[in-house]
Design an enzyme around this catalytic site. Structure first.
Site, PDB file in Angstrom:
ATOM      1  CG  LEU A 198      -1.800  -1.194   1.346  1.00  0.00           C
ATOM      2  CD1 LEU A 198      -2.528  -0.961   2.712  1.00  0.00           C
ATOM      3  CD2 LEU A 198      -2.596  -1.299   0.256  1.00  0.00           C
ATOM      4  CG  ASP A 199       0.637   4.127  -2.941  1.00  0.00           C
ATOM      5  OD1 ASP A 199       1.256   3.371  -3.276  1.00  0.00           O
ATOM      6  OD2 ASP A 199      -0.297   4.753  -3.528  1.00  0.00           O
ATOM      7  CE  LYS A 200       5.398   9.058   2.714  1.00  0.00           C
ATOM      8  NZ  LYS A 200       4.678  10.145   3.456  1.00  0.00           N
ATOM      9  CB  THR A 245      -2.889   4.067   1.189  1.00  0.00           C
ATOM     10  OG1 THR A 245      -2.694   4.835   0.173  1.00  0.00           O
ATOM     11  CG2 THR A 245      -3.915   3.141   1.047  1.00  0.00           C
ATOM     12  NE  ARG A 294      -1.560   8.537  -4.165  1.00  0.00           N
ATOM     13  CZ  ARG A 294      -0.297   8.642  -4.018  1.00  0.00           C
ATOM     14  NH1 ARG A 294       0.547   7.605  -3.804  1.00  0.00           N
ATOM     15  NH2 ARG A 294       0.259   9.995  -3.810  1.00  0.00           N
TER      16      ARG A 294
END
Length: 323
Positions: A144-146, A148, A242
């Site tokens: 997962l993105d930082k 998120t 995103r």
């Protein structure tokens, strides 16, 4: 002396979010490069640090992200910078366990930390926290993105790791995210496009080549110029959701990299957005040993629910989605 006075003034101007610093360009300060202006008003900031903040899309001018350090500031412009809290002062976040058996486990990833190892070997990650808490042999199964939050899976043994990774590869894992975006999206829409990585740690759409992405979206609530959207990605590319939402004119709130607003107005009040409003709510897949259908969800985080309630009132859909 003047720089220190102005720095103190900027620190007092961001009571809502200690990471966000604001300044208004004064009558005698116009014509300077943005990076030069920043080191004059933000105490202790070097030109190299100012340039890095600009490159990371953490600097906005009048509410819009500015990516050019050479931008000449104009009197009256509002300059805002989102600083990361110093690592040494940041309390290590808690990594909560959502599910565990002898084959795999799921944790609830907090915001502001990467999922796995980065180019900085000393950086705190969800993987390091999980290994420290639940076992050093864990294998990270996806990312997962930082910023998120949500469900993050780890394999415990080699067989389970291979099995779940194969489900991801074959697109058999059903993923559900929630996002809060600007604008009024259609009630239901799909987005299929090809993307590629570009400089600046981001991705962009391409007419040909690149990697195929596909996501189905459902709009759950609309108010105050924003919307709550359910996202169900069929593919799992970097920054997929995103970019897709931003490219359609509905950037995720707080997502500076793709044009997301750092705040929204509700009547006469401004609501600060603490991070990108994207939450990995649920994953569903077949158990690697028994084949039984598994469904693991992450509770809606406090900051996400607070923003949703402020924008949309009592959001019954979020109450129904509680784990």
């Amino acid at each position: 002396m003047a720089a220190k006075t102005m720095a103190k003034r900027s620190e007092k101007s961001s009571k809502g979010d200690p990471r966000l610093k604001r300044e208004i360009v004064g009558p005698r300060e116009g014509g300077q490069r943005l990076d030069i202006y920043m080191i004059g008003v933000f105490d202790g900031l070097s030109r190299k640090q100012a340039k890095k903040l600009i490159d990371q899309s953490k600097v906005s001018v009048n509410g819009k992200i500015e990516i050019m350090a050479s931008h000449e500031v104009v009197p009256g412009e509002r300059i805002e910078v989102r600083f990361d809290p110093p690592e040494e002062k940041r309390k290590p976040p808690e990594i909560k366990l959502l599910y565990r058996d002898e084959h795999f486990l799921a944790v609830d990833k907090p915001s502001f930390i990467p999922s796995g190892v980065t180019m900085d070997p000393g950086r705190l990650t969800a993987e390091l926290l999980a290994k420290k808490a639940y076992g050093a042999k864990l294998k990270l199964l996806h990312r997962l993105d930082k910023d998120t939050t949500g469900v993050l899976l780890f394999g415990i043994n080699d067989e389970a790791t291979r099995s779940i990774l194969e489900e991801f590869r074959k697109r058999m894992v059903d993923k559900t995210y929630f996002a809060i975006v600007s604008g009024k999206p259609p009630e239901k829409f799909d987005d299929v496009r090809h993307i590629k990585e570009v400089p600046g740690g981001r991705v962009a759409s391409v007419a040909s080549g690149g990697m195929r992405t596909e996501t189905s979206f459902t709009t759950l609530a609309v108010a105050n110029g924003c919307a709550l959207v359910e996202c169900r990605p069929k593919t799992g590319r970097m920054h997929q959701i995103r970019l897709q939402l931003s490219a359609r004119g509905f950037p995720i709130l707080g997502d500076a990299l793709y044009g997301g607003a750092p705040r929204v107005r509700i009547g006469e009040e401004e609501l600060e957005i603490p991070r990108q409003m994207l939450h990995a709510y649920k994953v569903a897949f077949n158990h690697p040993a028994s084949g039984a259908e598994m469904e693991i969800c992450s509770p809606i985080p406090e900051d996400f629910e607070r923003i949703a309630k402020a924008l949309f009132g009592v959001v019954s859909v979020l109450k129904k989605k509680r784990c």
